[in-house]
Design a protein around this motif. Structure first.
Motif, PDB file in Angstrom:
ATOM      1  N   SER A 187     -29.913 110.933 -40.975  1.00  0.00           N
ATOM      2  CA  SER A 187     -29.359 111.254 -42.502  1.00  0.00           C
ATOM      3  C   SER A 187     -28.848 112.533 -42.323  1.00  0.00           C
ATOM      4  CB  SER A 187     -30.638 111.189 -43.212  1.00  0.00           C
ATOM      5  OG  SER A 187     -31.030 109.854 -43.431  1.00  0.00           O
ATOM      6  N   ARG A 212     -32.795 111.657 -48.951  1.00  0.00           N
ATOM      7  CA  ARG A 212     -31.604 110.995 -47.914  1.00  0.00           C
ATOM      8  C   ARG A 212     -32.657 110.326 -46.714  1.00  0.00           C
ATOM      9  NH1 ARG A 212     -28.771 108.010 -49.298  1.00  0.00           N
ATOM     10  NH2 ARG A 212     -29.930 108.626 -51.221  1.00  0.00           N
ATOM     11  N   CYS A 213     -34.019 110.998 -46.644  1.00  0.00           N
ATOM     12  CA  CYS A 213     -34.836 110.636 -45.583  1.00  0.00           C
ATOM     13  C   CYS A 213     -34.889 108.898 -45.665  1.00  0.00           C
ATOM     14  CB  CYS A 213     -35.897 111.313 -45.699  1.00  0.00           C
ATOM     15  SG  CYS A 213     -37.243 110.599 -44.483  1.00  0.00           S
ATOM     16  N   HIS A 214     -34.924 108.134 -44.636  1.00  0.00           N
ATOM     17  CA  HIS A 214     -35.138 106.861 -44.636  1.00  0.00           C
ATOM     18  C   HIS A 214     -36.118 106.432 -43.877  1.00  0.00           C
ATOM     19  CE1 HIS A 214     -31.374 106.388 -47.149  1.00  0.00           C
ATOM     20  NE2 HIS A 214     -30.456 106.841 -45.961  1.00  0.00           N
ATOM     21  N   ASP A 269     -24.816 107.814 -47.801  1.00  0.00           N
ATOM     22  CA  ASP A 269     -25.001 108.025 -46.611  1.00  0.00           C
ATOM     23  C   ASP A 269     -23.636 108.071 -45.799  1.00  0.00           C
ATOM     24  OD1 ASP A 269     -27.533 108.339 -46.461  1.00  0.00           O
ATOM     25  OD2 ASP A 269     -28.113 106.526 -45.993  1.00  0.00           O
TER      26      ASP A 269
END
Lengths: 232, 112
Positions: free
Chosen positions: A155, A199-201, B77
């Protein structure tokens, strides 16, 4: 012992390349940092890399070692498969050889305001914490800002200018979790939006590579939980 | 990009919709097993039951929202050019709306 080391000298190289090195008489227990110092001293003094304390405290020598981020000073050569491929931390601009520009990384760190913010007047004596309140900071304050986690995070590779990255978010939680801090709302408001935190997955490369054994993914989860609690 | 669905709300919506869909995917086969619909009219009667049509409508909404948040995440993304991102998200939004209307039409036709 065979090495393949990433070389890029902007004044003479149009493109980076991998340079082979060989090092003999490697003593047992030698760390990668010591090998790089020897290579520089004995074979090529133009080889450029950062290092300082040599014992995993300063966080200067974050490197990509055989495809995995880590600190050169606490990585024993004996544990590495040959040829040992040493590259700069991925995802950040290379300044020269193994040295990357950490500007973006530290910009995110600065934005999360990694210091205590008090709204009440400063007390005459220190602001006391209970042992339990102090315990909440374990696993957070130990970060040495080596950048191994953020530069291992896809990310962060995809949005290095917008996503704060695991290191900065771990620090954000370190101050959110601190009973002495009084800027919770402002800190959470700063992290709202689709990019900075979310945005952290939970890919968890950060946890995998942290040389201090810290868990930024858990910290990010705690920030989300706190946001949720505050919003309902 | 929708401000109201930007950070926490989108994240929460994706999780809540996932939980609902998981429950529905247990509920629907159970209903099918209990009712045992035979042929077109059997299935028609099953979906004409308010409990099935309403839960199915909510399922469709949950699925569309889940897709929106998930694909939007992928776009955020990977697509960095604002116009490209806007174009893809607009196409996605249009397609999801069309799917929503289609499901609504089917469920309404079955119920009346």
């Amino acid at each position: 012992m065979r090495f393949l080391i990433y070389r890029y000298r902007p004044e003479q190289d149009s493109e980076p390349h991998m340079q082979p090195f060989e090092l003999n008489d490697v003593a047992p227990g030698t760390m990668l940092r010591e090998a790089l110092i020897r290579l520089k001293a004995e074979q090529d003094e133009s080889l450029t890399f950062r290092h300082s304390c040599g014992e995993g405290v300063c966080g200067s020598d974050g490197l990509n070692i055989n495809g995995r981020n880590g600190l050169g000073c606490i990585t024993p050569l004996a544990e590495l498969k040959e040829p040992i491929e040493v590259r700069p931390l991925p995802g950040l601009p290379v300044v020269r050889d193994l040295v990357v520009d950490m500007g973006e990384f530290f910009r995110h760190y600065k934005v999360v305001k990694p210091y205590l913010i008090r709204k009440e007047p400063e007390p005459e004596v220190e602001v006391l914490q209970s042992p339990e309140e102090r315990d909440r900071l374990d696993g957070l304050y130990e970060c040495i800002l080596c950048g191994c986690c953020s530069t291992a995070c896809p990310s962060f590779w995809w949005n290095p200018d917008k996503f704060r990255g695991p290191a900065a978010l771990l620090q954000a939680w370190r101050f959110l979790a601190d009973s002495r801090d009084q800027a919770t709302d402002e800190r959470l408001a700063e992290l709202e939006g689709p990019f900075k935190l979310f945005r952290c997955h939970t890919i968890m490369n950060c946890v995998e590579v942290c040389p201090k054994g810290l868990n930024p993914t858990r910290a990010i989860g705690e920030i989300r939980k706190l946001m949720l609690k505050r919003s309902v | 990009m929708s401000e109201t669905l930007s950070g926490l709300r989108a994240w929460l919506l994706q999780r809540l919709s996932a939980v609902y869909m998981a429950l529905y995917l247990v509920f629907l086969p159970l209903m099918v097993a209990i009712v045992g619909p035979q042929g077109y009219s059997g299935w028609h009667d099953l979906f004409a039951r308010p409990v099935v049509s309403v839960t199915s409508a909510i399922f469709a909404i949950a699925l569309l929202l889940h897709i929106w948040v998930g694909v939007r995440d992928v776009c955020l993304d990977y697509l960095h050019h604002p116009w490209v991102r806007l174009g893809v998200l607009s196409l996605l939004g249009t397609w999801l709306l069309a799917m929503g209307f289609w499901v609504a039409r089917i469920l309404i036709n079955v119920s009346v």
